[in-house]
Structure formats: structure tokens, C-alpha cells
Design a protein around this motif. Structure first.
Motif, PDB file in Angstrom:
ATOM      1  N   LEU A   1       0.807  -1.217   0.000  1.00 18.15           N
ATOM      2  CA  LEU A   1       0.000   0.000   0.000  1.00 18.15           C
ATOM      3  C   LEU A   1       0.842   1.271   0.000  1.00 18.15           C
ATOM      4  O   LEU A   1       0.308   2.373  -0.177  1.00 18.15           O
ATOM      5  N   LYS A   2       2.157   1.125   0.149  1.00 14.88           N
ATOM      6  CA  LYS A   2       3.002   2.312   0.318  1.00 14.88           C
ATOM      7  C   LYS A   2       3.223   3.093  -0.960  1.00 14.88           C
ATOM      8  O   LYS A   2       3.083   4.315  -1.003  1.00 14.88           O
TER       9      LYS A   2
ATOM     10  N   VAL B   1      -5.032  -5.796  -2.335  1.00 10.51           N
ATOM     11  CA  VAL B   1      -4.581  -4.488  -2.810  1.00 10.51           C
ATOM     12  C   VAL B   1      -4.346  -4.603  -4.309  1.00 10.51           C
ATOM     13  O   VAL B   1      -3.765  -5.587  -4.776  1.00 10.51           O
ATOM     14  N   VAL B   2      -4.777  -3.597  -5.079  1.00 12.35           N
ATOM     15  CA  VAL B   2      -4.581  -3.632  -6.527  1.00 12.35           C
ATOM     16  C   VAL B   2      -3.787  -2.407  -6.982  1.00 12.35           C
ATOM     17  O   VAL B   2      -3.974  -1.299  -6.481  1.00 12.35           O
ATOM     18  N   HIS B   3      -2.848  -2.654  -7.900  1.00 11.80           N
ATOM     19  CA  HIS B   3      -2.104  -1.595  -8.575  1.00 11.80           C
ATOM     20  C   HIS B   3      -2.517  -1.583 -10.045  1.00 11.80           C
ATOM     21  O   HIS B   3      -2.574  -2.645 -10.688  1.00 11.80           O
TER      22      HIS B   3
ATOM     23  N   GLN C   1      -1.597   5.302  -7.865  1.00 16.23           N
ATOM     24  CA  GLN C   1      -1.527   4.969  -6.451  1.00 16.23           C
ATOM     25  C   GLN C   1      -2.251   3.642  -6.182  1.00 16.23           C
ATOM     26  O   GLN C   1      -3.292   3.369  -6.792  1.00 16.23           O
ATOM     27  N   PRO C   2      -1.709   2.785  -5.312  1.00 16.43           N
ATOM     28  CA  PRO C   2      -2.368   1.505  -5.015  1.00 16.43           C
ATOM     29  C   PRO C   2      -3.752   1.715  -4.413  1.00 16.43           C
ATOM     30  O   PRO C   2      -4.012   2.711  -3.734  1.00 16.43           O
ATOM     31  N   ILE C   3      -4.643   0.769  -4.686  1.00 23.51           N
ATOM     32  CA  ILE C   3      -6.022   0.838  -4.209  1.00 23.51           C
ATOM     33  C   ILE C   3      -6.240  -0.278  -3.195  1.00 23.51           C
ATOM     34  O   ILE C   3      -6.022  -1.457  -3.485  1.00 23.51           O
ATOM     35  N   ASP C   4      -6.669   0.085  -2.007  1.00 24.88           N
ATOM     36  CA  ASP C   4      -6.970  -0.896  -0.963  1.00 24.88           C
ATOM     37  C   ASP C   4      -8.396  -1.410  -1.170  1.00 24.88           C
ATOM     38  O   ASP C   4      -9.362  -0.663  -1.036  1.00 24.88           O
TER      39      ASP C   4
ATOM     40  N   ASN D   1      -1.419  -2.334 -20.321  1.00 25.70           N
ATOM     41  CA  ASN D   1      -1.611  -1.866 -18.953  1.00 25.70           C
ATOM     42  C   ASN D   1      -1.264  -2.990 -18.002  1.00 25.70           C
ATOM     43  O   ASN D   1      -1.737  -4.124 -18.172  1.00 25.70           O
ATOM     44  N   LEU D   2      -0.462  -2.669 -17.004  1.00 22.42           N
ATOM     45  CA  LEU D   2      -0.066  -3.665 -16.015  1.00 22.42           C
ATOM     46  C   LEU D   2      -0.961  -3.553 -14.785  1.00 22.42           C
ATOM     47  O   LEU D   2      -1.095  -2.467 -14.210  1.00 22.42           O
ATOM     48  N   ILE D   3      -1.595  -4.669 -14.414  1.00 19.47           N
ATOM     49  CA  ILE D   3      -2.406  -4.718 -13.200  1.00 19.47           C
ATOM     50  C   ILE D   3      -1.801  -5.760 -12.275  1.00 19.47           C
ATOM     51  O   ILE D   3      -1.493  -6.878 -12.692  1.00 19.47           O
ATOM     52  N   GLN D   4      -1.609  -5.379 -11.030  1.00 25.40           N
ATOM     53  CA  GLN D   4      -1.052  -6.287 -10.020  1.00 25.40           C
ATOM     54  C   GLN D   4      -2.013  -6.374  -8.841  1.00 25.40           C
ATOM     55  O   GLN D   4      -2.520  -5.352  -8.372  1.00 25.40           O
ATOM     56  N   LEU D   5      -2.270  -7.587  -8.388  1.00 25.98           N
ATOM     57  CA  LEU D   5      -3.140  -7.798  -7.231  1.00 25.98           C
ATOM     58  C   LEU D   5      -2.374  -8.546  -6.161  1.00 25.98           C
ATOM     59  O   LEU D   5      -1.770  -9.592  -6.432  1.00 25.98           O
ATOM     60  N   THR D   6      -2.366  -8.006  -4.957  1.00 30.23           N
ATOM     61  CA  THR D   6      -1.732  -8.642  -3.800  1.00 30.23           C
ATOM     62  C   THR D   6      -2.825  -9.129  -2.866  1.00 30.23           C
ATOM     63  O   THR D   6      -3.732  -8.371  -2.521  1.00 30.23           O
TER      64      THR D   6
END
Length: 438
Positions: free
Chosen positions: A297-298, A367-369, A374-377, A398-403
Motif C-alpha cells: 500500500l506504500k 490491494v490492486v495496482h 496509487q495503489p487501491i486498498d 496496462n499492467l495490473i497487479q493484485l496482492t
């Protein structure tokens, strides 16, 4: 062995693909090449000395064709079919009965679980038989968890059902060990034997079943089902209803491979064609004190390229299940990484700047980027639930990352998410298969 030397196929309304395809004995729940054992359910009834009875409703509008195929050996079969004609009524029912058999020998130890069903369209899961012959001499464990059912991953209401243990699926407990054969209406283990395969130890050979008569499992767009497994000899028989013809996810092997003890490695029967793009999965991260989630989230992403050293994972119907990719090699029911977190990345291509909606279903903390925004909680879900957020995509990739974190939670350590990305025009966008530079 005779009931593994005859294949049953049923076609409705001039279908090209069979709605039903299975060895004759397995269709009636009699597995491992056995001749018969008592089964008493609302749909399947088996009497001793090979009295096989089926009571599934099988509607059709124009015609039905039933085939029995045998190999080179001569076979004899007596069959009685009851059906009703309604000449003055127009048929309203659109669903058709479907059934498929699948075998794998041996399955993988701590692998991606035994595939049982993959279907597209609208329908309802009715039930299944599950046959297992223990051959694993390392962990000496008949299963490795239970049923995992993934529903409507790219629909409006995705759902994920995860059992707690193989024996619990069939209504018993404590591993089903020393289990007397029994049959009940909706769940049971009608066949249970111990055998000696070398050294003196108990080795299970069993068949269990579960029918969803009072707890229906409908699906609107897709369903995918797996059963946790160790390195054993496993087969399954699944029954469901759906609109239209079933899309093939398995193909019948040669006659020799049908026999109970003949090897049939995973993948040889499979014709899965429902993958919805490739993701890249990171290694498992420690999330002690929610540290991995807090770190994600940082800051935004450093760059917009996929991590080449991450594992490639083909999603099915929009589902990504981390447990199918990396599970601890630890004996026990529902063993999973915790507290842990893991990242998934994928590329999505559009021709022009586009506004879209991102729907993610999950449990625990996500969390998604999106690109370098900015990351989205997405918050912390105590059970598998969906959320939807608007995002902006730029022309090109487009790059999407999910944690996603993982705890034991309400689904016994399930660690999966369902992902759908839809443009404002209503088009569903799937991940690119590979990076454009590869």
C-alpha cells in the motif's frame, strides 16, 4: 473388469458432442472395475449382481440417441429405457443432462488437484462419484483436502466453495479410515476396502459420492471443479445440467487406459480450452503482522513490465488459485501458507484510452495496482465476496497487479480470487498471453 470395457454415450437433439460419455460401470457409480456394490440414492441405484439403475431426468426436444461401444472383446448388455412423449405440448425446458468421467493415474503429490469438471454456460451441478485407490507410499495419504468449486469467475456474482477434508465431502470424518461401506440418499462411501500392495500396511480403495439435492449449486456462466489429491490412482464421475451442448474438457482414452490399474498421467485426457489469459505469480511472502499488505500500500509500481522470474499461471474462467500453484509439503487437512501474501500480475491491452470497471472477488485482504497509479486498498473480506471499482486504462498495454493475503478464515485457508475487467462499452478484457517483448 467388464464394465470398464464398454462406453456409454448419450446425445440429445442432434448434438455433435455427447452429453454423456463414460465407462458403463462408472456412470452408475461402480468404479475400480468392480461388478457391483449397493448404492441407494435418488438418482443412482445399484443392486448386487449388476443391477444398475439410473433415475436422472433427461429432457430433450427432438431426439435422443444412446450408444454403447465395446472394444474387440464381445460384451452382452440388457438395457431398459423408460421415456414419455408429449405430442401436444411444446417443450420449455432448455437444460440438458450431462455427465463425464475422468481418470488420472498417478496424480501428482502436492500438485494442482484432480480435475473433475469444467463447463461453460448456465446450469446446475447435481453431484459426483469419486473413486480413489491409494498407491502413495511416501505420505500414505488418500487425499489432501477436499472439493474446490469455482463458479462464474467472470460473471456478476462469482463464488468459490472449498471443502475442509475429503472424507467430510462424503459425510464422514477422521479420514474415512476403517470405514464400513454404507449408502445414504445424498452422500456416502458405498465401497471401501483395504488391500496389501507390498509391505504390511492398510491401503485404502474407496468410492464416495455426494449429490446436491437440498443444497443446489447453480451456475450462470461457468463452473470448474477440482478435488485435492496426493499421488494416487483417481477417477471421477460428475453429473450436471446445462443449456446447450457441453464443451469438451476431457477426451476418452484408449481401451487399455480405461482399465483400473493402467497408468494414465495427468493431461492425457484433458482438452481444457477455457483459459482466460496468463498471470505471473510471485513467490509466497510472509505477511506476519500484515507486513506484506502494508508494504504493497506504500508506493506505486516501479515499472510497467512483467516480472520474468515469476511463475506463469493460466487462469480458468477468471479464477486464480494460489493453492493450486504452491502448497506446503506438509501432511494434514487444509494445510496452507499463513500468515502469507502473494502477488499476481497481468497485462491488458486496449487500442485507446479507456474507462473500465474492475471486479475482484476474494476473501482476506487485497490491494490492486493499475499501472503506476496509487495503489487501491480493496479491503478485508471475511468471506468470498466481490467488489467493483472504476479504473482508467491507457492506449497500449496496462499492467495490473493484485496482492492477496491468506489466513485460515471461514474457508479453511482458501487462497483464490476471481477477476473481471470490463470496459464501459461492456467488453470483457482478458490478460495477454505473454509480454509484448517476449
Amino acid at each position: 473388469m467388464a464394465n470398464r470395457k464398454m462406453i456409454l454415450r448419450i446425445f440429445f437433439d442432434d448434438a455433435k458432442n455427447p452429453h454423456v460419455e463414460a465407462p458403463i460401470g462408472d456412470f452408475f457409480g461402480v468404479m475400480h472395475g468392480e461388478d457391483a456394490y449397493d448404492i441407494n440414492t435418488p438418482f443412482i441405484s445399484v443392486k448386487q449382481y449388476s443391477g444398475y439403475n439410473c433415475y436422472f431426468e433427461m429432457p430433450f426436444a427432438r431426439n435422443a440417441r444412446i450408444e454403447l461401444e465395446t472394444g474387440e472383446e464381445a460384451s452382452t448388455c440388457y438395457i431398459q429405457i423408460d421415456w414419455h412423449r408429449y405430442p401436444d405440448q411444446q417443450m420449455q425446458e432448455t437444460r440438458r443432462f450431462c455427465a463425464r468421467w475422468r481418470k488420472e493415474n498417478p496424480t501428482k503429490r502436492y500438485g494442482s488437484d484432480f480435475l473433475m469438471l469444467d463447463a461453460m454456460g448456465q446450469g446446475q451441478l447435481i453431484g459426483f462419484f469419486y473413486g480413489l485407490r491409494l498407491i502413495d507410499n511416501v505420505d500414505r495419504w488418500s487425499h489432501a483436502g477436499a472439493d474446490n468449486i469455482y463458479i462464474d469467475g467472470q460473471g456478476d456474482y462469482p463464488a468459490y466453495i472449498r471443502g475442509i477434508g475429503g472424507e467430510d465431502t462424503f459425510g464422514t470424518s477422521y479420514g474415512g479410515a476403517h470405514h464400513p461401506p454404507e449408502t445414504h440418499l445424498d452422500a456416502g462411501i458405498p465401497y471401501y476396502e483395504h488391500e496389501d500392495i507390498g509391505e504390511a500396511r492398510r491401503v485404502q480403495r474407496l468410492v464416495g459420492y455426494r449429490f446436491f439435492t437440498k443444497d443446489a449449486i447453480p451456475f450462470r456462466e461457468s463452473i470448474h471443479m477440482r478435488f485435492a489429491s496426493m499421488q494416487n490412482n483417481i477417477c471421477s464421475m460428475v453429473y450436471w445440467y446445462q443449456n446447450g451442448e457441453p464443451v469438451e474438457f476431457v477426451k476418452m482414452p484408449g481401451w487399455e487406459a480405461l482399465l483400473p490399474d493402467t497408468p494414465l498421467p495427468g493431461g492425457q485426457m484433458d482438452v481444457l480450452a477455457h483459459e482466460t489469459g496468463a498471470w505471473r505469480l510471485s513467490k509466497v511472502l510472509s505477511n506476519q503482522g500484515n507486513a506484506a499488505i502494508a508494504e504493497s500500500l506504500k508506493t506505486p509500481l516501479d515499472n510497467l513490465t512483467l516480472s520474468d522470474d515469476w511463475e506463469v499461471y493460466p487462469a480458468v474462467h477468471g479464477f486464480v488459485d494460489y493453492n493450486l500453484s504452491d502448497r506446503p509439503h506438509v501432511y494434514g487437512v487444509g494445510v496452507h501458507h499463513q500468515p502469507a501474501a502473494r502477488k499476481a500480475q497481468a497485462l491488458f491491452s486496449v487500442d485507446e484510452d479507456t474507462e473500465a470497471y474492475l471486479q475482484v472477488a476474494f476473501d482476506d485482504h487485497a490491494v490492486v495496482h493499475v499501472n503506476q497509479d496509487q495503489p487501491i486498498d480493496l479491503g478485508n473480506h471475511t468471506s468470498f465476496r466481490s467488489c467493483e471499482i472504476p479504473i482508467k486504462l491507457v492506449a497500449g498495454e496496462n499492467l495490473i497487479q493484485l496482492t492477496l493475503s491468506n489466513t485460515t478464515g471461514t474457508n479453511n485457508g482458501g487462497w483464490a480470487f476471481a477477476f473481471k475487467l470490463k470496459s464501459n462499452s461492456g467488453m470483457i478484457l482478458h490478460p495477454s498471453a505473454v509480454h509484448s517483448d517476449e
